[in-house]
Motif scaffolding. Structure first.
Motif, PDB file in Angstrom:
ATOM      1  N   GLU A 199       0.830  -1.205   0.000  1.00 55.64           N
ATOM      2  CA  GLU A 199       0.000   0.000   0.000  1.00 55.64           C
ATOM      3  C   GLU A 199       0.870   1.262   0.000  1.00 55.64           C
ATOM      4  N   ALA A 200       1.907   1.261   0.856  1.00 56.66           N
ATOM      5  CA  ALA A 200       2.789   2.427   0.933  1.00 56.66           C
ATOM      6  C   ALA A 200       3.493   2.684  -0.400  1.00 56.66           C
ATOM      7  N   GLU A 201       3.991   1.619  -1.023  1.00 57.58           N
ATOM      8  CA  GLU A 201       4.691   1.768  -2.302  1.00 57.58           C
ATOM      9  C   GLU A 201       3.747   2.232  -3.404  1.00 57.58           C
ATOM     10  N   LYS A 202       2.532   1.695  -3.403  1.00 56.71           N
ATOM     11  CA  LYS A 202       1.554   2.065  -4.427  1.00 56.71           C
ATOM     12  C   LYS A 202       1.146   3.528  -4.314  1.00 56.71           C
ATOM     13  N   GLU A 203       1.013   4.022  -3.068  1.00 53.12           N
ATOM     14  CA  GLU A 203       0.566   5.393  -2.837  1.00 53.12           C
ATOM     15  C   GLU A 203       1.727   6.380  -2.676  1.00 53.12           C
ATOM     16  N   ASN A 204       2.959   5.864  -2.905  1.00 53.74           N
ATOM     17  CA  ASN A 204       4.152   6.709  -2.822  1.00 53.74           C
ATOM     18  C   ASN A 204       4.289   7.361  -1.443  1.00 53.74           C
ATOM     19  N   LYS A 205       4.100   6.554  -0.396  1.00 51.87           N
ATOM     20  CA  LYS A 205       4.171   7.032   0.979  1.00 51.87           C
ATOM     21  C   LYS A 205       5.177   6.207   1.772  1.00 51.87           C
ATOM     22  N   PHE A 206       5.506   6.720   2.959  1.00 47.72           N
ATOM     23  CA  PHE A 206       6.391   5.971   3.846  1.00 47.72           C
ATOM     24  C   PHE A 206       5.704   5.798   5.197  1.00 47.72           C
ATOM     25  N   TYR A 207       5.560   4.525   5.619  1.00 49.37           N
ATOM     26  CA  TYR A 207       4.895   4.206   6.878  1.00 49.37           C
ATOM     27  C   TYR A 207       5.917   3.722   7.907  1.00 49.37           C
ATOM     28  N   LEU A 208       5.834   4.270   9.109  1.00 49.36           N
ATOM     29  CA  LEU A 208       6.555   3.699  10.248  1.00 49.36           C
ATOM     30  C   LEU A 208       5.576   2.783  10.965  1.00 49.36           C
ATOM     31  N   VAL A 209       5.821   1.490  10.874  1.00 49.78           N
ATOM     32  CA  VAL A 209       4.896   0.503  11.428  1.00 49.78           C
ATOM     33  C   VAL A 209       5.275   0.230  12.885  1.00 49.78           C
ATOM     34  N   LYS A 210       4.435   0.689  13.784  1.00 46.21           N
ATOM     35  CA  LYS A 210       4.666   0.503  15.217  1.00 46.21           C
ATOM     36  C   LYS A 210       4.012  -0.795  15.654  1.00 46.21           C
ATOM     37  N   ILE A 211       4.842  -1.782  15.965  1.00 47.84           N
ATOM     38  CA  ILE A 211       4.356  -3.120  16.302  1.00 47.84           C
ATOM     39  C   ILE A 211       4.448  -3.343  17.810  1.00 47.84           C
ATOM     40  N   LEU A 212       3.408  -3.916  18.379  1.00 47.21           N
ATOM     41  CA  LEU A 212       3.445  -4.260  19.797  1.00 47.21           C
ATOM     42  C   LEU A 212       4.039  -5.650  19.998  1.00 47.21           C
ATOM     43  N   LEU A 213       3.476  -6.648  19.337  1.00 46.60           N
ATOM     44  CA  LEU A 213       3.891  -8.038  19.546  1.00 46.60           C
ATOM     45  C   LEU A 213       4.303  -8.676  18.217  1.00 46.60           C
ATOM     46  N   PRO A 214       5.533  -9.157  18.109  1.00 47.87           N
ATOM     47  CA  PRO A 214       5.961  -9.822  16.877  1.00 47.87           C
ATOM     48  C   PRO A 214       5.686 -11.324  16.868  1.00 47.87           C
ATOM     49  N   TYR A 215       5.047 -11.831  17.926  1.00 43.94           N
ATOM     50  CA  TYR A 215       5.038 -13.270  18.185  1.00 43.94           C
ATOM     51  C   TYR A 215       4.159 -14.085  17.250  1.00 43.94           C
ATOM     52  N   SER A 216       3.192 -13.457  16.571  1.00 43.96           N
ATOM     53  CA  SER A 216       2.411 -14.210  15.587  1.00 43.96           C
ATOM     54  C   SER A 216       3.318 -14.738  14.483  1.00 43.96           C
ATOM     55  N   ILE A 217       4.451 -14.082  14.306  1.00 46.53           N
ATOM     56  CA  ILE A 217       5.419 -14.510  13.284  1.00 46.53           C
ATOM     57  C   ILE A 217       6.597 -15.246  13.919  1.00 46.53           C
ATOM     58  N   THR A 218       7.211 -14.647  14.935  1.00 45.82           N
ATOM     59  CA  THR A 218       8.452 -15.222  15.476  1.00 45.82           C
ATOM     60  C   THR A 218       8.235 -16.531  16.220  1.00 45.82           C
ATOM     61  N   ASP A 219       7.091 -16.702  16.877  1.00 46.70           N
ATOM     62  CA  ASP A 219       6.855 -17.959  17.584  1.00 46.70           C
ATOM     63  C   ASP A 219       6.592 -19.116  16.630  1.00 46.70           C
ATOM     64  N   ARG A 220       6.244 -18.792  15.401  1.00 45.69           N
ATOM     65  CA  ARG A 220       6.021 -19.841  14.403  1.00 45.69           C
ATOM     66  C   ARG A 220       7.294 -20.168  13.619  1.00 45.69           C
ATOM     67  N   ASN A 221       8.270 -19.290  13.707  1.00 46.08           N
ATOM     68  CA  ASN A 221       9.548 -19.512  13.020  1.00 46.08           C
ATOM     69  C   ASN A 221      10.652 -18.893  13.865  1.00 46.08           C
ATOM     70  N   THR A 222      11.092 -19.613  14.877  1.00 40.45           N
ATOM     71  CA  THR A 222      12.062 -19.055  15.818  1.00 40.45           C
ATOM     72  C   THR A 222      13.439 -18.845  15.207  1.00 40.45           C
ATOM     73  N   GLU A 223      13.689 -19.406  14.019  1.00 37.91           N
ATOM     74  CA  GLU A 223      14.960 -19.162  13.350  1.00 37.91           C
ATOM     75  C   GLU A 223      15.132 -17.680  13.010  1.00 37.91           C
ATOM     76  N   ILE A 224      14.025 -16.950  12.996  1.00 39.16           N
ATOM     77  CA  ILE A 224      14.078 -15.503  12.779  1.00 39.16           C
ATOM     78  C   ILE A 224      14.975 -14.844  13.831  1.00 39.16           C
ATOM     79  N   TYR A 225      14.996 -15.411  15.033  1.00 38.09           N
ATOM     80  CA  TYR A 225      15.769 -14.843  16.138  1.00 38.09           C
ATOM     81  C   TYR A 225      17.275 -15.048  15.999  1.00 38.09           C
ATOM     82  N   ARG A 226      17.699 -15.892  15.065  1.00 38.35           N
ATOM     83  CA  ARG A 226      19.106 -16.290  14.983  1.00 38.35           C
ATOM     84  C   ARG A 226      20.039 -15.075  14.898  1.00 38.35           C
TER      85      ARG A 226
END
Length: 360
Positions: A130-157
């Protein structure tokens, strides 16, 4: 003379144009960067730092820029603060001085902030498109990354390479044991029969440590054991309004030093009791140990993510890395895998002096 002036002006113009072109080449393109939403859940330092480093690891996995946002507040500051019923208003400054990850970019002036509580990879990719299509820059403020990292802990390497703690090779094998107690003594006391308790019994830690000790003795490896935990200085009452509790208990609870039963650990040989140590020093001790027995706790889980040693893990909501040794409540782990990792440690230790000699 006039020709010389024109030539000089032309050279200045070329230099200015060159500089301007260089700046344009460094301009941030439309897209996104990831950062920590530091004003939503201001709980303990371990929990927040796990989120911060998890979001950094997520940025590496997704190949998008990371922007560092420091901790804003630490709502729970450990057992000593609970006992005093008061925290330090500037505690976060101490952690921010030590745990700072360099940002990848400077944010453009027209940056738009977007908040995501617990995004999936698909959520982040859609926002990026969406940001690229609309030529904008978004700062994505994330609270919890665990929906992704707990499913693939190799991300933490990647976190092992940016750990703020540096370990020194020694011929003595260090076993660190983290026994999570603190406010959990009050919280666990009010859980129902079907609820999941965070506190593991002392017998679990003792059994896990002794299994490592027995293997070390077989291999002829000298060792020392370090116990990291908190013990109150006196008995005191915790209420729903106490520091860091935030109404998580329904009625007052008495916490007494006797509840820790620290004497249970005296059977562990070569034991050093690191009780009520500075939290950052405790993290350092655990992260640089040769073996770490973690609790069901973000505090020691973070140390384990930094660790390049053996990690003993008892299952809880954050998943293990593939090489961690999974234990049951009796401290049983795979003897074969433990011996293999210990033999690897011994071989590296024996090789290190030769490498140093060759270097000199």
């Amino acid at each position: 003379m006039r020709n010389s002036v024109y030539l000089a002006l032309a050279l200045v113009f070329v230099q200015l144009t060159s500089c301007r072109n260089t700046d344009n080449s460094k301009a941030v393109k439309p897209g996104i960067a990831l950062t920590y939403a530091n004003d939503v859940m201001t709980d303990g330092a371990g929990a927040q730092l796990q989120r911060v480093y998890g979001i950094y690891a997520l940025s590496r996995y997704l190949n998008v820029p990371y922007v560092h946002t420091p901790l804003k507040e630490i709502g729970y500051q450990g057992l000593a603060a609970l006992e005093r019923n008061a925290g330090s208003p500037d505690m976060q400054d101490k952690y921010n001085r030590f745990f700072t990850i360099p940002s990848d970019i400077e944010l453009p002036e027209n940056t738009i902030s977007r908040y995501m509580s617990s995004p999936t990879v698909g959520d982040i990719e859609r926002l990026k498109n969406e940001a690229e299509k609309e030529n904008k820059f978004y700062l994505v403020k994330i609270l919890l990354p665990y929906s992704i990292t707990d499913r693939n802990t190799e991300i933490y390497r990647c976190l092992k390479e940016i750990s703020p703690f540096q370990s020194a090779r020694s011929n003595t094998f260090r076993i660190a044991i983290h026994v999570r107690r603190g406010e959990q003594l009050a919280l666990d006391s009010q859980l129902g029969a079907g609820d999941e308790h965070r506190i593991l019994p002392n017998s679990y830690y003792v059994s896990s440590a002794m299994r490592i000790v027995e293997a070390l003795k077989k291999l002829g490896i000298p060792f020392v054991c370090e116990l990291y935990t908190e013990v109150p200085s006196k008995a005191f009452v915790v209420t729903p309004q106490s520091h860091g509790i935030n109404g998580r208990i329904s009625h007052p609870v008495l916490i007494d030093p006797k509840m820790n039963h620290i004497e249970d650990f005296d059977v562990i040989p070569n034991l050093r009791k690191c009780i009520n140590l500075d939290p950052i020093e405790s993290l350092k001790g655990m992260a640089t140990a040769d073996a770490l027995i973690i609790s069901r706790s973000s505090f020691s889980y973070l140390a384990a993510l930094f660790s390049k040693g053996i990690v003993i893990y008892y299952p809880f909501w954050h998943q293990p890395l593939k090489e961690w040794l999974i234990s049951d409540i009796s401290g049983n782990i795979s003897s074969e895998e433990l011996l293999e990792q210990l033999k690897s440690w011994k071989a590296q230790t024996q090789q290190a002096p030769h490498q140093r000699s060759a270097a000199t």
